[in-house]
Write a protein that holds these residues in place. Sequence first.
Motif, PDB file in Angstrom:
ATOM      1  N   ILE A 359       0.825  -1.047   0.043  1.00  0.00           N
ATOM      2  CA  ILE A 359      -0.164  -0.097   0.142  1.00  0.00           C
ATOM      3  C   ILE A 359       0.967   1.216   0.106  1.00  0.00           C
ATOM      4  O   ILE A 359       0.588   2.164  -0.860  1.00  0.00           O
ATOM      5  CB  ILE A 359      -1.136  -0.099   1.270  1.00  0.00           C
ATOM      6  CG1 ILE A 359      -1.704  -1.210   1.087  1.00  0.00           C
ATOM      7  CG2 ILE A 359      -1.911   1.102   1.265  1.00  0.00           C
ATOM      8  CD1 ILE A 359      -2.960  -1.237   0.142  1.00  0.00           C
ATOM      9  N   SER A 360       1.924   0.990   0.860  1.00  0.00           N
ATOM     10  CA  SER A 360       2.840   2.441   0.898  1.00  0.00           C
ATOM     11  C   SER A 360       3.333   2.853  -0.213  1.00  0.00           C
ATOM     12  O   SER A 360       3.738   4.154  -0.336  1.00  0.00           O
ATOM     13  CB  SER A 360       3.548   2.073   2.289  1.00  0.00           C
ATOM     14  OG  SER A 360       3.076   2.018   3.300  1.00  0.00           O
ATOM     15  N   ARG A 361       3.758   1.880  -1.235  1.00  0.00           N
ATOM     16  CA  ARG A 361       4.587   2.323  -2.270  1.00  0.00           C
ATOM     17  C   ARG A 361       3.787   3.269  -3.259  1.00  0.00           C
ATOM     18  O   ARG A 361       4.448   4.136  -4.195  1.00  0.00           O
ATOM     19  CB  ARG A 361       5.187   0.939  -2.907  1.00  0.00           C
ATOM     20  CG  ARG A 361       3.922   0.545  -3.954  1.00  0.00           C
ATOM     21  CD  ARG A 361       4.451  -0.973  -4.612  1.00  0.00           C
ATOM     22  NE  ARG A 361       3.529  -1.413  -5.333  1.00  0.00           N
ATOM     23  CZ  ARG A 361       3.445  -2.427  -6.104  1.00  0.00           C
ATOM     24  NH1 ARG A 361       4.615  -3.433  -5.837  1.00  0.00           N
ATOM     25  NH2 ARG A 361       2.641  -2.826  -7.027  1.00  0.00           N
ATOM     26  N   PHE A 362       2.413   3.360  -3.104  1.00  0.00           N
ATOM     27  CA  PHE A 362       1.634   4.186  -3.923  1.00  0.00           C
ATOM     28  C   PHE A 362       1.690   5.591  -3.313  1.00  0.00           C
ATOM     29  O   PHE A 362       1.314   6.469  -4.142  1.00  0.00           O
ATOM     30  CB  PHE A 362       0.374   3.588  -4.033  1.00  0.00           C
ATOM     31  CG  PHE A 362       0.201   2.317  -4.719  1.00  0.00           C
ATOM     32  CD1 PHE A 362       0.111   2.445  -6.319  1.00  0.00           C
ATOM     33  CD2 PHE A 362       0.199   1.208  -3.846  1.00  0.00           C
ATOM     34  CE1 PHE A 362       0.268   0.977  -6.827  1.00  0.00           C
ATOM     35  CE2 PHE A 362      -0.106   0.078  -4.738  1.00  0.00           C
ATOM     36  CZ  PHE A 362      -0.157  -0.109  -6.095  1.00  0.00           C
ATOM     37  N   PHE A 363       1.939   5.911  -2.161  1.00  0.00           N
ATOM     38  CA  PHE A 363       2.017   6.984  -1.527  1.00  0.00           C
ATOM     39  C   PHE A 363       3.459   7.860  -1.982  1.00  0.00           C
ATOM     40  O   PHE A 363       3.263   9.126  -2.137  1.00  0.00           O
ATOM     41  CB  PHE A 363       2.030   7.124  -0.187  1.00  0.00           C
ATOM     42  CG  PHE A 363       0.914   6.191   0.544  1.00  0.00           C
ATOM     43  CD1 PHE A 363      -0.364   6.307  -0.090  1.00  0.00           C
ATOM     44  CD2 PHE A 363       0.817   5.555   1.954  1.00  0.00           C
ATOM     45  CE1 PHE A 363      -1.591   5.775   0.411  1.00  0.00           C
ATOM     46  CE2 PHE A 363      -0.017   4.842   2.469  1.00  0.00           C
ATOM     47  CZ  PHE A 363      -1.418   5.061   1.820  1.00  0.00           C
ATOM     48  N   ASP A 364       4.297   7.009  -2.035  1.00  0.00           N
ATOM     49  CA  ASP A 364       5.571   7.690  -2.623  1.00  0.00           C
ATOM     50  C   ASP A 364       5.378   8.710  -3.824  1.00  0.00           C
ATOM     51  O   ASP A 364       6.317   9.241  -4.171  1.00  0.00           O
ATOM     52  CB  ASP A 364       6.851   6.553  -2.859  1.00  0.00           C
ATOM     53  CG  ASP A 364       7.460   6.238  -1.493  1.00  0.00           C
ATOM     54  OD1 ASP A 364       7.539   7.171  -0.693  1.00  0.00           O
ATOM     55  OD2 ASP A 364       7.658   5.066  -1.402  1.00  0.00           O
ATOM     56  N   LYS A 365       4.402   8.080  -4.680  1.00  0.00           N
ATOM     57  CA  LYS A 365       4.436   8.765  -6.134  1.00  0.00           C
ATOM     58  C   LYS A 365       3.632   9.897  -5.798  1.00  0.00           C
ATOM     59  O   LYS A 365       3.396  10.720  -6.944  1.00  0.00           O
ATOM     60  CB  LYS A 365       4.048   7.653  -6.877  1.00  0.00           C
ATOM     61  CG  LYS A 365       4.335   6.354  -7.132  1.00  0.00           C
ATOM     62  CD  LYS A 365       3.789   5.372  -8.010  1.00  0.00           C
ATOM     63  CE  LYS A 365       4.382   4.239  -8.077  1.00  0.00           C
ATOM     64  NZ  LYS A 365       3.710   3.273  -9.008  1.00  0.00           N
ATOM     65  N   ASN A 366       3.019  10.317  -4.750  1.00  0.00           N
ATOM     66  CA  ASN A 366       2.134  11.391  -4.668  1.00  0.00           C
ATOM     67  C   ASN A 366       2.592  12.302  -3.603  1.00  0.00           C
ATOM     68  O   ASN A 366       2.660  12.284  -2.345  1.00  0.00           O
ATOM     69  CB  ASN A 366       0.847  10.898  -3.969  1.00  0.00           C
ATOM     70  CG  ASN A 366      -0.033  10.010  -5.353  1.00  0.00           C
ATOM     71  OD1 ASN A 366      -0.475  10.666  -6.366  1.00  0.00           O
ATOM     72  ND2 ASN A 366       0.404   8.787  -5.188  1.00  0.00           N
ATOM     73  N   ASP A 367       2.862  13.719  -3.765  1.00  0.00           N
ATOM     74  CA  ASP A 367       3.414  14.620  -3.057  1.00  0.00           C
ATOM     75  C   ASP A 367       2.461  15.078  -1.910  1.00  0.00           C
ATOM     76  O   ASP A 367       3.016  15.443  -0.932  1.00  0.00           O
ATOM     77  CB  ASP A 367       3.499  15.965  -3.911  1.00  0.00           C
ATOM     78  CG  ASP A 367       4.889  15.661  -4.765  1.00  0.00           C
ATOM     79  OD1 ASP A 367       5.665  14.719  -4.599  1.00  0.00           O
ATOM     80  OD2 ASP A 367       4.975  16.485  -5.829  1.00  0.00           O
ATOM     81  N   PHE A 368       1.057  14.749  -2.091  1.00  0.00           N
ATOM     82  CA  PHE A 368       0.181  15.149  -1.124  1.00  0.00           C
ATOM     83  C   PHE A 368       0.534  14.612   0.138  1.00  0.00           C
ATOM     84  O   PHE A 368       0.116  15.013   1.095  1.00  0.00           O
ATOM     85  CB  PHE A 368      -1.325  15.107  -1.732  1.00  0.00           C
ATOM     86  CG  PHE A 368      -1.936  13.974  -1.405  1.00  0.00           C
ATOM     87  CD1 PHE A 368      -2.799  13.959   0.057  1.00  0.00           C
ATOM     88  CD2 PHE A 368      -1.729  12.950  -1.817  1.00  0.00           C
ATOM     89  CE1 PHE A 368      -3.528  12.811   0.272  1.00  0.00           C
ATOM     90  CE2 PHE A 368      -2.519  11.577  -1.413  1.00  0.00           C
ATOM     91  CZ  PHE A 368      -3.434  11.528  -0.517  1.00  0.00           C
ATOM     92  N   PHE A 369       0.790  13.083   0.086  1.00  0.00           N
ATOM     93  CA  PHE A 369       0.798  12.471   1.231  1.00  0.00           C
ATOM     94  C   PHE A 369       2.080  12.715   2.049  1.00  0.00           C
ATOM     95  O   PHE A 369       2.157  12.358   3.262  1.00  0.00           O
ATOM     96  CB  PHE A 369       0.718  10.869   0.817  1.00  0.00           C
ATOM     97  CG  PHE A 369       0.027  10.210   1.810  1.00  0.00           C
ATOM     98  CD1 PHE A 369      -1.335  10.199   2.199  1.00  0.00           C
ATOM     99  CD2 PHE A 369       0.774   9.367   2.832  1.00  0.00           C
ATOM    100  CE1 PHE A 369      -1.844   9.770   3.334  1.00  0.00           C
ATOM    101  CE2 PHE A 369       0.190   8.600   3.891  1.00  0.00           C
ATOM    102  CZ  PHE A 369      -1.094   8.923   4.056  1.00  0.00           C
ATOM    103  N   ILE A 370       2.886  13.456   1.498  1.00  0.00           N
ATOM    104  CA  ILE A 370       4.002  13.807   2.194  1.00  0.00           C
ATOM    105  C   ILE A 370       3.759  15.009   3.140  1.00  0.00           C
ATOM    106  O   ILE A 370       4.369  15.677   3.887  1.00  0.00           O
ATOM    107  CB  ILE A 370       5.140  14.264   1.277  1.00  0.00           C
ATOM    108  CG1 ILE A 370       5.671  13.143   0.344  1.00  0.00           C
ATOM    109  CG2 ILE A 370       6.511  14.831   2.363  1.00  0.00           C
ATOM    110  CD1 ILE A 370       6.752  13.432  -0.565  1.00  0.00           C
ATOM    111  N   ILE A 371       2.327  15.224   3.109  1.00  0.00           N
ATOM    112  CA  ILE A 371       1.791  16.386   3.874  1.00  0.00           C
ATOM    113  C   ILE A 371       1.976  17.482   3.540  1.00  0.00           C
ATOM    114  O   ILE A 371       2.032  18.571   4.314  1.00  0.00           O
ATOM    115  CB  ILE A 371       1.715  16.016   5.450  1.00  0.00           C
ATOM    116  CG1 ILE A 371       1.760  14.513   5.789  1.00  0.00           C
ATOM    117  CG2 ILE A 371       0.887  16.624   6.316  1.00  0.00           C
ATOM    118  CD1 ILE A 371       0.481  13.934   5.581  1.00  0.00           C
ATOM    119  N   GLN A 372       2.743  17.842   2.337  1.00  0.00           N
ATOM    120  CA  GLN A 372       2.952  18.877   1.503  1.00  0.00           C
ATOM    121  C   GLN A 372       4.136  19.893   2.330  1.00  0.00           C
ATOM    122  O   GLN A 372       4.187  20.881   1.876  1.00  0.00           O
ATOM    123  CB  GLN A 372       1.667  19.671   1.468  1.00  0.00           C
ATOM    124  CG  GLN A 372       0.648  19.041   0.663  1.00  0.00           C
ATOM    125  CD  GLN A 372      -0.761  19.890   0.378  1.00  0.00           C
ATOM    126  OE1 GLN A 372      -1.088  20.586   1.127  1.00  0.00           O
ATOM    127  NE2 GLN A 372      -1.779  19.397  -0.350  1.00  0.00           N
TER     128      GLN A 372
END
Length: 707
Positions: A359-372
Motif C-alpha cells: 500500500i505504502s509504495r503508492f504514497f511515494d508517487k504522490n506529493d500530497f501524502f508527504i503532507i505537503q
Amino acid sequence: MSRIIMLVPLDEKVSLTTVSLSIISFLNKKFKKNFFYFPIINLCFDNTLYIIKKHFSKSIDISQGVDFLKENFESNQYFSLIDKMSKIFYDKRNLNELIFITGIRKNQHIYADKINCDIACNIGAEVIFLENLQEYSEELFKKKEEKINCFLKEKKYKNILGIIFNNINSPFIKFNNNFLDNLNILRNTKKNLFKNKFNRYIFLKNHLLNNIVFIPWNKSLIKPFSIDICRFLNAHLIKIEKIKNIFIKKIVIFDKNYLVLKKQNYSNVFILVDFSRVKELISILSKKIKKEKISGVLLTGVFLLQKNIIKLLDFLINKKIPIFFTKENTIEVLTKLQTFNFSLKKQSIFYIKKVLEYISRFFDKNDFFIIQNKKINYKINYSPKRFCYQLTDLSRKCNKRIILPESYEPRILKAASFCYASQISQCVLLGDPKIIYSIAFQNSIELNKNIEIINPEFVRNKYISRLLELRKNKGINENIAEKILKNNTFLATLILESGQVDGLVSGAVNTTADTIRPALQIIKTDQSNSLVSSIFFMLFPDKILIYGDCAINIDPNSQQLANIAIQSSNSAQTFGIEPRIAMLSYSTGYSGKGVQVEKVRHATSIVKTIKPHLIIDGPIQYDAAISKKVAQLKTPNSSILGDANILIFPDLNSGNITYKAVQRSLNLVCLGPMLQGLKKPVNDLSRGASVTDIVYTIALTSIQSNY
C-alpha cells in the motif's frame, strides 16, 4: 502545535484498517513523526489497535477511542462526546507532532457521514477521503467524482488534503458475497485486474480534488489463514509444537457423502468434520497426505475433548496439521463464517509488513501524502469547539474573580454554578443570599455554598465616597450617590474599580446602555484608546468570524472606525486568532462612490499607516470578504482573498442587524459583545443570552483581565 489528520471512509469495502496502518507505517518511516493514533470508534472486530500495540507501540501513542455508537445523534450526550474529543486533542497538541484519526465506517452508524464531518470541522482536522473504485475506467471515475462533489456540497469540510481510491478492480466490491463465494473468487481469479500502463493523469484534467492516490486490488494480499478463521470462530487449538499456518483456498465439509470426497484435492483445503466422523476422515487422508498441504481441520460438535479423540488424531498432529475444535455444529459454523471479514488480520509481522509495504509504495508517487511540507497556521483555522475549549482552559489557568450583578436571574445562577463546578472562574454574585438561594431552589439549580455572594446592603455605603470622588466634576452629592449605588451594576462596577474583582459581566436583564454607562463613567478607557468598542465571536460550524462594532458606536467616523479595527485585531490575537480584516461597505474597491464608501476607504488607509503589518482590505462587500470564489471575481488582488476573519461594519445599524440575523437564522453560538478599550474588562450580554453564552462570556472576561 500538532497537526491533526483524519482518514474518512466514504463507502464500504475500502479496507480502512489496512490503509490506516499503511499511512502510519509510511509516515513513521519517511518522517519519523511522533504519532498519537485515535480511532473514533474502537470495536472488537477492528484489529488496528491490536496490530499497533504489538508492532508499532514504541513510536505511536494510542487511544482506545470514543464510542459514538451508544449515543443518539445530536443529543446532549453526542455533543458532550464532541467536546470530549476536542479536549483530548487540545491536551495532546504539544505532546505529539501528528494526531492521526480514523473516521467511522458507513456500516457502523447511520449518521457516519455527518459525525465524521462534525468531528473534522470541530477539531480542525486535515482530511483524506478513502473510497473504492470498482473499475479502472474514466467513466466510472467521473461517476465517483460526481458523487463526491454532491457529498462535499452537503458536508462542509474545510481542510481536504486529497483522496485515496483503494481496492481498484476488486471483485469483492460488486457483490455482497458470502464467505464461500469469496473463497471461490480468490481461487478462480488468475491475476490482478489492473492495467499497469494506465495513465492516471487522464483523471486529473478536471478533477475535483488536487491529490489522488490509486491503489489496485491485490489478490495475493487477501489470504484467509486457518488460524484467523478459527480465532474468528472462537475455536480451540489442539496444541502442537509448530503450526503450519497455511492459507485457505477452499472449505470442504466432510459429511455423509465422504466416499465421493475420496477424489477431493485437499491442497490448501480447510476441512469441517463432525467429530463422530474423524475415523473416516483420517482413513482417507492417510492415503493422500504425503503430497498435499492441508490448511487445517476443524472438529465440530465437540463438547468434551477426550484423550481417545486426541490419540485418534495423532496421525494429523504428527504431520503438523493445525487441528481445532468447537462445540458448535457444522451448520452453526458455516452460518457464522458468512460475516468473516477478509481484511488485514492478526498475522505475523512478516505478513503485515508485506501488506503495508504494498500500500505504502503508492504514497511515494504522490506529493500530497508527504503532507505537503508546508507550515499551516492553526490560528487561522480555529474550529469553534477547539476555540471554546481553549477559552475555558485559559480561563481556568487565569483563575480570576468575575462579578455578576444580575444574580436574581436563573440563567446567571446556572452559569455561575457551571463555572464553579468546571473551575472556569471564581464567580462573585451580587445580591441578597436568601433571595439567591430561593431562586436557585425554585429552578433546581445546585448552587455550591462556596460560591461567594456579596450582599449589596452590607457594602453599598463603603463606595459612596469613591463615587463622589470619581464624579466630582458632575456635581453629584451624597444623596444622589446613594440612589446611584442602589443600582447593582453601578455598585459592581465600583467593586471592580477598587480591585476586589477582576472583571464584570452583565446584560442578561439590563440593556447594553445600563451595562456600559457605569463602565464609561467609572472604569474609563485606558491610555492607548480614545473610545470603547465591541466585538462578537460568531461560532459558525466550521469557522470563527469576529464582527465589530455591533453594540456601541452608532456612526463612527474614519478615525474611530480605524480604532475599532485595530482594537479588534488586538483582541483576536489575544485569543490566538491571526487577524485578517475586512472593512465592510456596500461597495468593493472603486466600484462605487459615496460618503459612506469614502469613510471606509479612509479608515482602511489609517489602519495601514498605523499598523502596516496587518492584513486588511477595504472598502469591500461581505461576500467578497468571506468567499474565495466571489473574491476572485470582484477583487482578485485583495490581500485577504475571501478569507477574512474580522469584519468591521461601517455603522451600528448594519452591524447589529447583521449579527442578529446571522445568529438567529443559523442558530449560532454567539459570544459577546466583548468590550474593548476599557482599563478593566466589562462585558455585556445579550438579553437573549443562553447559559452557554454566559459561561463563555465569563471565560472571555477572565482572559481579558490577564492582559
